[in-house]
Design an enzyme around this catalytic site. Structure first.
Site, PDB file in Angstrom:
ATOM      1  N   LYS A  53    -104.029 -17.005 -49.796  1.00 33.57           N
ATOM      2  CA  LYS A  53    -104.200 -17.427 -48.402  1.00 33.57           C
ATOM      3  C   LYS A  53    -104.562 -18.913 -48.340  1.00 33.57           C
ATOM      4  CE  LYS A  53    -105.144 -12.736 -46.978  1.00 33.57           C
ATOM      5  NZ  LYS A  53    -105.991 -11.675 -46.421  1.00 33.57           N
ATOM      6  N   GLN A  97    -112.302 -10.881 -45.728  1.00 36.98           N
ATOM      7  CA  GLN A  97    -111.447 -10.058 -46.578  1.00 36.98           C
ATOM      8  C   GLN A  97    -112.071  -8.671 -46.784  1.00 36.98           C
ATOM      9  OE1 GLN A  97    -108.473 -11.094 -47.523  1.00 36.98           O
ATOM     10  NE2 GLN A  97    -107.915  -9.430 -48.886  1.00 36.98           N
ATOM     11  N   ASP A 120    -106.782 -11.632 -38.030  1.00 41.08           N
ATOM     12  CA  ASP A 120    -106.417 -10.388 -38.711  1.00 41.08           C
ATOM     13  C   ASP A 120    -106.022  -9.295 -37.714  1.00 41.08           C
ATOM     14  OD1 ASP A 120    -106.342 -10.090 -41.462  1.00 41.08           O
ATOM     15  OD2 ASP A 120    -108.520 -10.044 -41.685  1.00 41.08           O
TER      16      ASP A 120
END
Ligand code: L34
Length: 297
Positions: A53, A97, A120
Site C-alpha cells: 500500500k 489494517q 476501506d
C-alpha cells in the site's frame, strides 16, 4: 477453448496510470491526496500488504504514512491515534489494517474512523450507503476490485447468476451488495453460499460467475463448475510446499488447474484480485481528496 487468464496485475497497472495522471493534475492545482495506514502487531501477511500500500502511494504521488504499532498496543491508544488523524487535514484516508490483536475491538476501531476518511469502506455509515447504492460512499477495496476486474476483462455481470462463496464483512457480504445494485457494472442475480450451505455444488454448478472468498485453499474444483464459468478467486492462502522458495506457496480458494479446463475466464493467485485491492484503495484515497477539496478537475 483455453480459458482467458485475467491479469489483475495488468488491469491494476492501467488503472494506476489513470490515477497517476489524476493525482498530478490535482497536485498542479495544489492538492496532494494523503493516506495513513496503521498496522498493529507483526502478522507476516499484513506486513506484506501494508508495504504494498505504501509503495503504491509512492508510485502515484500520494502522500502516505505508515504507522507501525506493537502487538500489545492498548485499544485506547489506537483510538486516540485515529482521533488525531481524523482531525489532520493532510490526510484524506485512514486505514487500520485487519486483523487486529484479540484485545482490541475491531468494531470500536472501525466506528472511530471519520466515515469521510474511511477509504476501506468498513464504517457502518459507508456499509449502509453501499447497501442503498449511494454515490458518495467508499466501496470496500477487494470487492470493488472484483467488480472492476469483471468489467475491464469484458465480463459484465449484468443479468448473470453470480454465486459468492463466503460471507465475510470484507468480501462476501459487500460483493453481494455491490453486484446486485441496479447500476452499470452490477445488475446481477446473486446467491451467497457459506460453510453451512447444504449441497453447495448444486449452486456452483449453476453459476455464470463465481466469487470464491471463503479462505479454504483449493476448495473449488473443476467438477463443481459448469463450462464457460467466470471465476474470481479472492483467496490468498499460504500453504507449505518444500519445493517452493521459502518452503511456502500462495494458492487461492480455487483449484486453478482443474477449474481452468472449464472456465471461460479465471483470475490467478497471485496476480489476480490482490493487486486490485491495493489499486482500489488508491482510487478511494483520490476520491476522498477530491471530496475534501471540492476538486472538480
Ligand atoms: N483494513 N484490512 C484492511 N483493508 C484491507 O483491504 C485488507 N485487506 C485484506 C486483509 N486485511 C485488510 C488487504 O489489503 C486482504 N488484503 C490484501 C491486499 C493485497 C494483496 C492481498 C490481500 C496482494 O497484494 N496480494 C498479492 C500477493 C501478495 C503476497 O505475495 O503475499 C497477489 O498477487 O495476490
Amino acid at each position: 477453448m483455453a480459458a482467458q487468464i485475467i491479469s489483475g496485475n495488468e488491469v491494476a497497472k492501467s488503472i494506476r496510470a489513470e490515477l497517476k495522471d489524476e493525482v498530478s493534475r490535482m497536485k498542479a492545482g495544489g492538492i496532494t491526496p494523503g493516506l495513513v495506514v496503521i498496522i498493529v502487531g507483526e502478522d507476516a501477511a499484513s506486513q506484506v500488504y501494508v508495504r504494498k500500500k505504501g509503495e503504491a502511494c509512492q508510485e502515484l504521488g500520494i502522500n502516505s504514512e505508515t504507522i507501525r504499532l506493537p502487538a500489545d498496543t492498548k485499544e485506547a491508544e489506537l483510538l486516540a491515534l485515529i482521533d488525531k488523524y481524523n482531525a489532520d487535514e493532510k490526510f484524506d484516508g485512514i486505514l487500520v489494517q485487519l486483523p487486529l490483536p484479540k484485545h482490541i475491538s475491531e468494531e470500536k476501531v472501525l466506528l472511530r474512523i471519520d466515515p469521510g476518511k474511511d477509504v476501506d469502506g468498513f464504517h457502518p455509515v459507508n456499509v449502509g450507503k453501499m447497501v442503498i447504492g449511494a454515490a458518495d460512499c467508499y466501496l470496500p477495496c477487494t470487492p470493488h476490485g472484483v467488480q472492476e476486474l469483471l468489467m475491464r476483462s469484458g465480463n459484465d455481470p449484468k443479468g448473470k447468476h453470480v454465486v459468492v462463496l463466503g460471507r465475510s464483512n470484507i468480501v462476501g457480504k459487500p460483493i453481494t451488495n455491490i453486484l446486485l445494485q441496479k447500476a452499470p457494472g452490477a445488475d446481477a442475480t446473486v446467491t451467497i453460499c457459506h460453510s453451512r450451505t447444504k449441497d453447495l455444488k448444486e449452486f456452483t454448478l449453476r453459476a455464470d460467475i463465481i466469487v470464491a472468498a471463503m479462505g479454504v485453499p483449493n476448495f473449488l474444483k473443476g467438477d463443481m463448475v459448469k463450462d464457460g464459468v467466470v471465476i474470481m478467486d479472492v483467496g490468498v492462502n499460504r500453504i507449505s510446499d518444500p519445493t517452493a522458495k521459502g518452503g511456502c506457496r500462495l494458492v487461492g480458494d480455487v483449484d486453478f488447474e482443474s477449474v481452468k479446463e472449464k472456465a471461460k475466464a479465471i483470475t490467478p493467485v497471485p496476480g489476480g484480485v490482490g493487486p486490485m485491492t491495493i489499486t482500489m484503495l488508491m482510487k478511494n484515497t483520490v476520491k476522498a481528496a477530491k471530496i475534501h477539496h471540492d476538486w472538480k478537475g
